[in-house]
Enzyme design. Structure first.
Site, PDB file in Angstrom:
ATOM      1  N   THR A   1       0.839  -1.321  -0.003  1.00 40.59           N
ATOM      2  CA  THR A   1       0.036   0.188  -0.028  1.00 40.59           C
ATOM      3  C   THR A   1       0.792   1.102  -0.104  1.00 40.59           C
ATOM      4  O   THR A   1       0.311   2.210  -0.162  1.00 40.59           O
ATOM      5  CB  THR A   1      -0.861   0.129   1.238  1.00 40.59           C
ATOM      6  OG1 THR A   1      -0.177  -0.160   2.391  1.00 40.59           O
ATOM      7  CG2 THR A   1      -1.885  -0.992   1.377  1.00 40.59           C
TER       8      THR A   1
ATOM      9  N   GLN B   1       5.842  -0.149  11.430  1.00 42.37           N
ATOM     10  CA  GLN B   1       4.379   0.305  10.945  1.00 42.37           C
ATOM     11  C   GLN B   1       4.124  -0.319  10.050  1.00 42.37           C
ATOM     12  O   GLN B   1       2.858  -0.121   9.713  1.00 42.37           O
ATOM     13  CB  GLN B   1       4.954   1.898  10.364  1.00 42.37           C
ATOM     14  CG  GLN B   1       5.818   2.855  11.101  1.00 42.37           C
ATOM     15  CD  GLN B   1       5.121   3.051  12.409  1.00 42.37           C
ATOM     16  OE1 GLN B   1       3.932   3.487  12.348  1.00 42.37           O
ATOM     17  NE2 GLN B   1       5.858   3.134  13.742  1.00 42.37           N
TER      18      GLN B   1
ATOM     19  N   SER C   1      -6.903  -0.956   7.826  1.00 38.23           N
ATOM     20  CA  SER C   1      -8.522  -0.851   7.176  1.00 38.23           C
ATOM     21  C   SER C   1      -9.073  -2.236   7.657  1.00 38.23           C
ATOM     22  O   SER C   1      -8.913  -3.280   7.521  1.00 38.23           O
ATOM     23  CB  SER C   1      -8.340  -0.836   5.624  1.00 38.23           C
ATOM     24  OG  SER C   1      -9.598  -1.302   5.084  1.00 38.23           O
TER      25      SER C   1
ATOM     26  N   TYR D   1      -9.203  -7.325  11.835  1.00 34.17           N
ATOM     27  CA  TYR D   1      -8.045  -5.947  11.863  1.00 34.17           C
ATOM     28  C   TYR D   1      -7.843  -5.914  13.078  1.00 34.17           C
ATOM     29  O   TYR D   1      -6.616  -5.785  13.759  1.00 34.17           O
ATOM     30  CB  TYR D   1      -8.167  -4.727  11.027  1.00 34.17           C
ATOM     31  CG  TYR D   1      -7.417  -3.618  11.362  1.00 34.17           C
ATOM     32  CD1 TYR D   1      -6.027  -3.652  10.712  1.00 34.17           C
ATOM     33  CD2 TYR D   1      -7.814  -2.463  12.249  1.00 34.17           C
ATOM     34  CE1 TYR D   1      -4.940  -2.566  10.970  1.00 34.17           C
ATOM     35  CE2 TYR D   1      -6.843  -1.552  12.430  1.00 34.17           C
ATOM     36  CZ  TYR D   1      -5.418  -1.621  11.765  1.00 34.17           C
ATOM     37  OH  TYR D   1      -4.579  -0.519  11.994  1.00 34.17           O
TER      38      TYR D   1
ATOM     39  N   LYS E   1      -4.142  -6.361  15.607  1.00 34.40           N
ATOM     40  CA  LYS E   1      -3.706  -5.288  16.370  1.00 34.40           C
ATOM     41  C   LYS E   1      -3.490  -5.629  17.777  1.00 34.40           C
ATOM     42  O   LYS E   1      -2.406  -5.366  18.587  1.00 34.40           O
ATOM     43  CB  LYS E   1      -4.124  -4.030  16.097  1.00 34.40           C
ATOM     44  CG  LYS E   1      -3.920  -3.446  14.729  1.00 34.40           C
ATOM     45  CD  LYS E   1      -2.465  -3.024  14.461  1.00 34.40           C
ATOM     46  CE  LYS E   1      -2.073  -2.847  13.166  1.00 34.40           C
ATOM     47  NZ  LYS E   1      -0.621  -2.306  13.144  1.00 34.40           N
TER      48      LYS E   1
ATOM     49  N   VAL F   1      -5.367   8.622  12.372  1.00 29.74           N
ATOM     50  CA  VAL F   1      -4.188   9.540  11.773  1.00 29.74           C
ATOM     51  C   VAL F   1      -4.592  10.295  10.301  1.00 29.74           C
ATOM     52  O   VAL F   1      -5.156   9.516   9.511  1.00 29.74           O
ATOM     53  CB  VAL F   1      -2.814   8.679  11.698  1.00 29.74           C
ATOM     54  CG1 VAL F   1      -1.885   9.779  11.591  1.00 29.74           C
ATOM     55  CG2 VAL F   1      -2.910   8.248  12.899  1.00 29.74           C
TER      56      VAL F   1
ATOM     57  N   ARG G   1     -14.937  10.517  15.834  1.00 27.69           N
ATOM     58  CA  ARG G   1     -13.428   9.980  15.853  1.00 27.69           C
ATOM     59  C   ARG G   1     -12.513  10.921  16.455  1.00 27.69           C
ATOM     60  O   ARG G   1     -12.782  12.314  16.479  1.00 27.69           O
ATOM     61  CB  ARG G   1     -12.981   9.686  14.540  1.00 27.69           C
ATOM     62  CG  ARG G   1     -13.707   8.667  13.675  1.00 27.69           C
ATOM     63  CD  ARG G   1     -13.370   7.331  14.558  1.00 27.69           C
ATOM     64  NE  ARG G   1     -14.024   6.172  13.714  1.00 27.69           N
ATOM     65  CZ  ARG G   1     -15.175   5.558  14.255  1.00 27.69           C
ATOM     66  NH1 ARG G   1     -15.840   6.322  15.122  1.00 27.69           N
ATOM     67  NH2 ARG G   1     -15.724   4.795  13.368  1.00 27.69           N
TER      68      ARG G   1
ATOM     69  N   ASP H   1     -17.632  -0.666  12.175  1.00 27.76           N
ATOM     70  CA  ASP H   1     -17.457   0.712  12.549  1.00 27.76           C
ATOM     71  C   ASP H   1     -17.786   0.736  14.006  1.00 27.76           C
ATOM     72  O   ASP H   1     -19.042   0.521  14.292  1.00 27.76           O
ATOM     73  CB  ASP H   1     -18.019   1.722  11.615  1.00 27.76           C
ATOM     74  CG  ASP H   1     -17.227   2.231  10.539  1.00 27.76           C
ATOM     75  OD1 ASP H   1     -16.130   1.732  10.606  1.00 27.76           O
ATOM     76  OD2 ASP H   1     -17.671   2.694   9.772  1.00 27.76           O
TER      77      ASP H   1
END
Ligand SMILES: NC(=O)c1ccc[n+]([C@@H]2O[C@H](COP(=O)([O-])OP(=O)(O)OC[C@H]3O[C@@H](n4cnc5c(N)ncnc54)[C@H](O)[C@@H]3O)[C@@H](O)[C@H]2O)c1
Length: 332
Positions: free
Chosen positions: A46, A87, A92, A155, A159, A185, A223, A293
């Protein structure tokens, strides 16, 4: 970038995995400016070559084009490295819902490879990108590091597993680790294109093209949008702290304020009108909510303030003004 009271790293060899991505390239730029040697390990899944193009001529910059899913590559990248800022990952929530296997291979197996390589290379510290998605279905607000809920996406699982592995590596092998739970971010170089683009760059480009941004849900989801320079600050603080009580743990990386999506579109239009007044005539449209979400996200940044003297300099307005200027001049 205005930063007070930071012990800046200089003259170190620092490996930035995912260094061709949005956050990794911004951190690399800062480290190079301060006289460090930076190695970037990236497979360009990406990330973009244009993000690192200016660094390639710098003798202090090394690019290793490779995949963290390959242990040998990770071992090579860690040779003679002082610090690691990890990183590299597939970001996503929707991407992980569409393809949980690849997200797991990169974000979990790749992460474990990097931990093993870091341990064996005896690096001084391993600072890694964790995520606010780890708060999952927890309804407590603001989010404090110790109270998490159940994950809402593949996802988020990856993490959280990163945090568990890092803690075990600290306890079992004495590897110094710090996890940074980034909250939404945004800023220069964040990719506006593709199915998995983040909301700020995506809406920005749509507005610049006089297309209506599509808000998933009624616009009330909020957010803690965090400007990239605050994220750089936390990486530096996590890297350089000599407070032993501040390491082998995780921190929220945010500004500590929340903005809902409706307000976000208003702010974007407000800052873009300086370049093109017609943008004020473009209105958002509303679509269905997205799976996975979380409705609201707001961080407590007290732990980072207390243990790492984190003092974020950019609120959403200052950050957005600066980001809009970058998008207008670079992607128009
Ligand atoms: N941007 C955010 O709001 C946000 C929020 C929470 C966490 N994070 C985390 O921060 C980190 C950086 O995110 P970003 O926003 O800069 O995303 P990004 O996609 O711009 O950067 C990720 C980088 O990792 C590289 N990469 C992916 N798979 C790889 C592999 N197998 N081997 C080597 N390199 C690989 C990509 O090519 C890319 O350059 C990620 O770990 C992400 O999960 C980001």
């Amino acid at each position: 970038m205005a930063l007070a009271n930071i012990n800046f790293p200089s003259n170190y060899k620092i490996l930035v995995t995912g260094g061709a991505g949005f956050i990794g390239s911004n951190i690399s730029e800062f480290l190079l400016k301060n006289g460090n040697k930076v190695t970037c390990l990236d497979n360009f899944a990406t990330g973009k070559r244009e993000n690192i193009q200016p660094f390639l001529e710098n003798e202090n910059y090394t690019l290793i084009e490779g995949d963290i899913r390959n242990l040998e590559t990770c071992i090579k990248a860690c040779e003679n490295v002082d610090y690691i800022l990890h990183q590299a990952a597939l970001g996503s929530v929707p991407r992980s819902i569409n393809d949980p296997i690849t997200s797991n291979e990169v974000n979990v197996s790749g992460f474990l490879n990097m931990l093993v390589a870091a341990r064996d290379a005896h690096v001084r510290r391993f600072v890694y990108a964790a995520s606010s998605s780890t708060y999952g279905d927890s309804i407590s607000m603001p989010k404090k590091e110790e109270i998490i809920g159940k994950p809402l996406s593949p996802y988020a699982i990856t993490k959280y597993v990163n945090e568990l592995y890092a803690e075990v590596f600290s306890k079992t092998y004495g590897l110094e680790t710090v996890g940074l739970r980034y909250f939404n971010v945004f800023g220069r170089r964040q990719d506006p294109n593709g199915a998995y683009a983040a909301v700020i760059p995506k809406f920005t480009i749509q507005l610049m093209n006089h297309e209506s941004p599509i808000i998933n849900g009624d616009g009330s989801f909020s957010r803690d949008f965090t400007y990239i320079d605050n994220v750089i600050e936390m990486n530096l603080r996590a890297l350089m702290t000599d407070n032993k009580e501040a390491i082998n743990t995780v921190y929220n990386v945010a500004y500590g304020e929340r903005t809902n999506l409706k307000e976000l579109v208003t702010l974007l239009k407000e800052y873009l009108r300086a370049y093109d007044s017609k943008i004020m005539e473009v209105d958002a449209v509303y679509g269905p909510e997205r799976k996975g979400d979380v409705p609201h996200s707001l961080a407590s940044i007290e732990k980072a303030r207390e243990k790492l003297a984190y003092n974020p300099q950019y609120d959403i307005k200052t950050g957005l003004k600066s980001a809009m200027d970058w998008y207008w001049h670079n992607l128009n």
